[in-house]
Design a protein around this motif. Structure first.
Motif, PDB file in Angstrom:
ATOM      1  N   UNK B  54      63.248  45.663  36.921  1.00 62.35           N
ATOM      2  CA  UNK B  54      61.819  45.367  36.748  1.00 62.35           C
ATOM      3  C   UNK B  54      61.011  46.644  36.528  1.00 62.35           C
ATOM      4  N   UNK B  55      61.705  47.726  36.214  1.00 63.24           N
ATOM      5  CA  UNK B  55      60.954  48.970  36.029  1.00 63.24           C
ATOM      6  C   UNK B  55      60.025  48.845  34.820  1.00 63.24           C
ATOM      7  N   UNK B  56      58.811  49.263  35.012  1.00 58.97           N
ATOM      8  CA  UNK B  56      57.829  49.209  33.936  1.00 58.97           C
ATOM      9  C   UNK B  56      57.173  47.851  33.748  1.00 58.97           C
ATOM     10  N   UNK B  57      57.537  46.880  34.564  1.00 61.96           N
ATOM     11  CA  UNK B  57      56.938  45.541  34.441  1.00 61.96           C
ATOM     12  C   UNK B  57      55.711  45.450  35.348  1.00 61.96           C
ATOM     13  N   UNK B  58      54.619  44.996  34.794  1.00 63.70           N
ATOM     14  CA  UNK B  58      53.404  44.808  35.588  1.00 63.70           C
ATOM     15  C   UNK B  58      53.494  43.512  36.382  1.00 63.70           C
ATOM     16  N   UNK B  59      52.969  43.498  37.611  1.00 69.49           N
ATOM     17  CA  UNK B  59      52.981  42.238  38.371  1.00 69.49           C
ATOM     18  C   UNK B  59      51.976  41.232  37.813  1.00 69.49           C
ATOM     19  N   UNK B  60      52.277  39.940  37.968  1.00 73.00           N
ATOM     20  CA  UNK B  60      51.342  38.880  37.594  1.00 73.00           C
ATOM     21  C   UNK B  60      50.786  38.258  38.863  1.00 73.00           C
ATOM     22  N   UNK B  61      49.470  38.349  39.056  1.00 76.83           N
ATOM     23  CA  UNK B  61      48.852  37.677  40.196  1.00 76.83           C
ATOM     24  C   UNK B  61      48.342  36.302  39.770  1.00 76.83           C
ATOM     25  N   UNK B  62      47.793  36.246  38.564  1.00 79.61           N
ATOM     26  CA  UNK B  62      47.331  34.983  37.988  1.00 79.61           C
ATOM     27  C   UNK B  62      47.903  34.872  36.592  1.00 79.61           C
ATOM     28  N   UNK B  63      48.489  33.732  36.278  1.00 81.18           N
ATOM     29  CA  UNK B  63      49.170  33.591  34.992  1.00 81.18           C
ATOM     30  C   UNK B  63      48.205  33.670  33.819  1.00 81.18           C
ATOM     31  N   UNK B  64      47.038  33.083  33.986  1.00 79.67           N
ATOM     32  CA  UNK B  64      46.044  33.107  32.919  1.00 79.67           C
ATOM     33  C   UNK B  64      45.074  34.238  33.277  1.00 79.67           C
ATOM     34  N   UNK B  65      44.898  35.160  32.377  1.00 76.59           N
ATOM     35  CA  UNK B  65      44.071  36.327  32.697  1.00 76.59           C
ATOM     36  C   UNK B  65      42.672  35.892  33.126  1.00 76.59           C
ATOM     37  N   UNK B  66      42.296  36.343  34.301  1.00 78.92           N
ATOM     38  CA  UNK B  66      40.972  36.005  34.818  1.00 78.92           C
ATOM     39  C   UNK B  66      40.150  37.286  34.870  1.00 78.92           C
ATOM     40  N   UNK B  67      38.949  37.206  34.382  1.00 76.04           N
ATOM     41  CA  UNK B  67      38.062  38.349  34.436  1.00 76.04           C
ATOM     42  C   UNK B  67      37.093  38.149  35.587  1.00 76.04           C
ATOM     43  N   UNK B  68      36.488  39.247  36.016  1.00 76.20           N
ATOM     44  CA  UNK B  68      35.493  39.118  37.070  1.00 76.20           C
ATOM     45  C   UNK B  68      34.424  38.128  36.649  1.00 76.20           C
ATOM     46  N   UNK B  69      34.136  37.223  37.531  1.00 75.17           N
ATOM     47  CA  UNK B  69      33.107  36.234  37.230  1.00 75.17           C
ATOM     48  C   UNK B  69      31.965  36.480  38.193  1.00 75.17           C
ATOM     49  N   UNK B  70      30.811  36.751  37.658  1.00 78.08           N
ATOM     50  CA  UNK B  70      29.668  37.043  38.514  1.00 78.08           C
ATOM     51  C   UNK B  70      28.583  36.018  38.216  1.00 78.08           C
ATOM     52  N   UNK B  71      28.139  35.352  39.240  1.00 80.77           N
ATOM     53  CA  UNK B  71      27.078  34.375  39.011  1.00 80.77           C
ATOM     54  C   UNK B  71      25.726  35.041  39.187  1.00 80.77           C
ATOM     55  N   UNK B  72      24.722  34.368  38.734  1.00 81.26           N
ATOM     56  CA  UNK B  72      23.365  34.884  38.888  1.00 81.26           C
ATOM     57  C   UNK B  72      23.041  35.040  40.371  1.00 81.26           C
ATOM     58  N   UNK B  73      22.277  36.064  40.708  1.00 80.91           N
ATOM     59  CA  UNK B  73      21.940  36.317  42.110  1.00 80.91           C
ATOM     60  C   UNK B  73      20.767  35.429  42.510  1.00 80.91           C
ATOM     61  N   UNK B  74      21.067  34.140  42.629  1.00 85.15           N
ATOM     62  CA  UNK B  74      20.017  33.175  42.944  1.00 85.15           C
ATOM     63  C   UNK B  74      20.386  32.436  44.220  1.00 85.15           C
ATOM     64  N   UNK B  75      19.352  32.180  45.008  1.00 85.95           N
ATOM     65  CA  UNK B  75      19.571  31.418  46.236  1.00 85.95           C
ATOM     66  C   UNK B  75      19.755  29.950  45.866  1.00 85.95           C
ATOM     67  N   UNK B  76      20.881  29.377  46.263  1.00 90.69           N
ATOM     68  CA  UNK B  76      21.100  27.949  46.003  1.00 90.69           C
ATOM     69  C   UNK B  76      21.221  27.229  47.338  1.00 90.69           C
ATOM     70  N   UNK B  77      21.157  25.936  47.281  1.00 87.08           N
ATOM     71  CA  UNK B  77      21.196  25.141  48.498  1.00 87.08           C
ATOM     72  C   UNK B  77      22.578  25.211  49.156  1.00 87.08           C
ATOM     73  N   UNK B  78      22.611  25.335  50.459  1.00 90.84           N
ATOM     74  CA  UNK B  78      23.881  25.284  51.188  1.00 90.84           C
ATOM     75  C   UNK B  78      24.036  23.911  51.816  1.00 90.84           C
ATOM     76  N   UNK B  79      25.231  23.639  52.303  1.00 88.74           N
ATOM     77  CA  UNK B  79      25.432  22.378  53.008  1.00 88.74           C
ATOM     78  C   UNK B  79      24.629  22.411  54.309  1.00 88.74           C
TER      79      UNK B  79
END
Lengths: 485, 103
Positions: B54-79
């Motif tokens: 496995x030399x030179x092989x990068x690990x896979x944490x998620x099979x489908x590439x996921x990018x950072x997802x940042x939501x708007x900094x807005x206050x939403x309702x909590x439970x």
């Protein structure tokens, strides 16, 4: 005539509802009668709330795609106001405070969640014998398992006690029970369906999907389920798609890959015969067979049981007796509260996997197991990437064997794990897959269903449904019913 | 498929009580006796991944590439707090109650 006809498709049920030949309330009542008559010998349901479902049926909007259609929900997926336990004692007393996104989307399409479907505790198992409630029996042979972990979801569809159900698939938990019960099960591409409200087992592998009595219904349900959800950052923003759009087109020009690693010695003879015949049938429908290789297949089970248990040991840390579920009455201090609550609440398979997951993540072993497994996961994913440059879909058996007897593998976890040998790589690679009926195999003198597995490239569900539908419509396997009917 | 022979022998000896303690899981003597050999056999099977280069092989944490997802900094309702606390095995005064942690 009863208002519920077992095995009716969603499309034809919708027609009856829209033409007012039956009302949504009559449909639910008819379904309940059917469940009450048949389910005591199957045990697919943990519980159902008829009064609440009838109330929802009264307000059903029949103009919507699933208007008035009742759908059974695996006990790992939350339905607001209903108990949800992932078939575990540790969630005794838990009532879901919100709808999972999958259920919210079913509701938005007019569907009515009805019934908690039995499963292996925390989706850990391939037989549904690990449920803390009761085992589920295979409708085709009542002393056999229905597969798992979505065994209740599959058995109900196969017994005609549900029109359709939701399951979840971490290593084959939708496809393997669908195969063993003789129904259709679809595992969407990772990221296609939101996991918000799905009680987590292994977060990088889990995916919610439908179990149905025919291929088209799976497409109809996926239409409702799919889509980006702000509550699940791994759900993906993709163009809107009608997953039934390709259904009805022929298979001319499509290449289907036959992976040599999935046709191995040790497979049940009747499974081999049925799948070979199914491949011939696909070819006769116009598909072009291509022999392919997925060389790292043999490592999939090993990689899976490192990654899945590692993720599970972290995910299940939240069950600590403080915020929800049960708490041990024996606790003297905070530490014993955790330890005793978890000892009392978790079943043996869950404990085994937590211990294994803790081991592979522990200091000194992390690189040798977890990190190494993640690298082999890359190789498994590349196998599929490479294969999909040559073929449109991959065809294989869903399971190397048909339904085994209750108790047959409960003493040997490794043997149970190897039951998933053909389904596990799909989740590691994140691609989509489905299982559909392709014949019967005689085992101990009983005829048992065989499942055909179709695997597609990421976000290739429409193509899979087209191939599955063409095959299904050219055979009568999906019309075969167990004697219990 | 492994043979019965392969299923019987195990090279791995796990310290099950230690691992259970790390996982905050009380465990019985019977479970230790059962889990030890079972987990050993599973690890024997898992061992095969060491055959691969496995030399030179990068690990896979998620099979489908996921990018950072940042939501708007807005206050939403909590439970609502009451609904959350209703699921707690023991609550009082709007709080989760646990055994005393300080003397």
């Amino acid at each position: 005539m009863s208002s519920f006809t077992p095995f009716q498709s969603i499309a034809s049920t919708r027609r009856l509802l829209r033409s007012k030949e039956i009302s949504p309330v009559e449909l639910i009542e008819g379904l309940e009668q059917r469940i009450a008559a048949v389910d005591p010998s199957i045990g697919a349901y943990i519980e159902r709330d008829l009064e609440n479902a009838k109330k929802e049926a009264l307000n059903a909007d029949l103009s919507k795609p699933l208007g008035g259609i009742p759908i059974g929900i695996k006990d790992a997926i939350t339905v607001k106001g209903q108990p949800c336990q992932s078939a575990s004692r540790i969630l005794d007393g838990f009532t879901a405070p919100y709808d999972s996104t999958a259920v919210a989307r079913l509701r938005a399409a007019g569907g009515i969640p009805f019934g908690r479907m039995n499963m292996d505790e925390f989706a850990m198992g391939s037989s549904t014998e690990n449920s803390a409630f009761h085992p589920t029996r295979n409708p085709w042979s009542l002393d056999r398992i229905p597969g798992g972990s979505s065994g209740g979801s599959a058995a109900a569809v196969a017994a005609g006690t549900a029109l359709a159900t939701l399951g979840s698939d971490t290593g084959g938990s939708i496809r393997q029970p669908a195969a063993l019960c003789g129904c259709v099960g679809l595992k969407p591409t990772y990221g296609r369906v939101s996991r918000y409200g799905l009680i987590a087992f292994a977060s990088s592998l889990d995916q919610i999907g439908p179990l149905t009595s025919n291929v088209e219904d799976s497409g109809i349900l996926l239409n409702a389920l799919a889509g980006k959800d702000p509550h699940d950052s791994t759900s993906l923003e993709l163009p809107d798609e009608d997953f039934t759009a390709e259904i009805g087109r022929d298979l001319k020009g499509l290449r289907i890959g036959i992976p040599r690693e999935y046709f191995v010695d040790g497979m049940e003879a009747g499974v081999r015969t049925s799948v070979d015949a199914a491949v011939k049938q696909l070819v006769s429908l116009g598909a072009e067979p291509v022999e392919i290789s997925l060389p790292h297949t043999e490592y999939a089970v090993a990689v899976y049981y490192i990654i899945a248990t590692a993720e599970a040991s972290a995910n299940l840390a939240r069950f600590d007796g403080v915020r929800y579920g049960r708490r041990s009455a024996e606790a003297k201090d905070l530490l014993s509260l955790y330890e005793k609550t978890r000892a009392e609440g978790f079943g043996r398979e869950v404990k085994r996997r937590i211990i294994l997951g803790t081991y592979v993540l522990s200091s000194g072993y992390y690189d040798a197991y977890y990190l190494r497994a993640q690298k082999v996961r890359t190789l498994i994913r590349r196998d599929f990437d490479h294969a999909f440059t040559k073929v449109d879909a991959i065809v294989s058996p869903t399971s190397p064997e048909t339904a085994f007897r209750l108790g047959e593998k409960t003493d040997d976890p490794l043997k149970m794990y190897l039951a998933d040998i053909f389904t596990i790589a799909t989740n590691l690679a994140g691609i989509c897959g489905m299982s559909l009926p392709c014949g019967f195999s005689e085992r101990d003198g009983v005829q048992l269903p065989v499942g055909l597995q179709l695997l597609g490239r990421p976000f290739g569900e429409s193509r899979l449904l087209r191939i599955g539908h063409a095959y299904e419509q050219s055979t009568d396997w999906h019309k075969c019913r167990p004697a219990i009917v | 498929m492994p043979t019965n022979e392969q299923l019987k022998a195990t090279q791995h000896v796990l310290d099950v009580p230690y691992l259970a303690r790390l996982a905050r899981l009380e465990i019985t003597a019977e479970e230790i006796e059962i889990f030890g050999p079972q987990l050993g056999r599973i690890l024997d099977h898992v061992e095969q991944i060491n055959k691969l280069d496995i030399s030179g092989i990068e690990p896979t944490a998620h099979a489908i590439t996921v990018f950072d997802v940042i939501r708007g900094d807005e206050v939403t309702e909590s439970l609502p707090k009451g609904i959350i606390l209703a699921n707690a095995p023991h609550n009082a005064n709007g709080l989760f109650v646990v055994p005393k942690v300080l003397d």
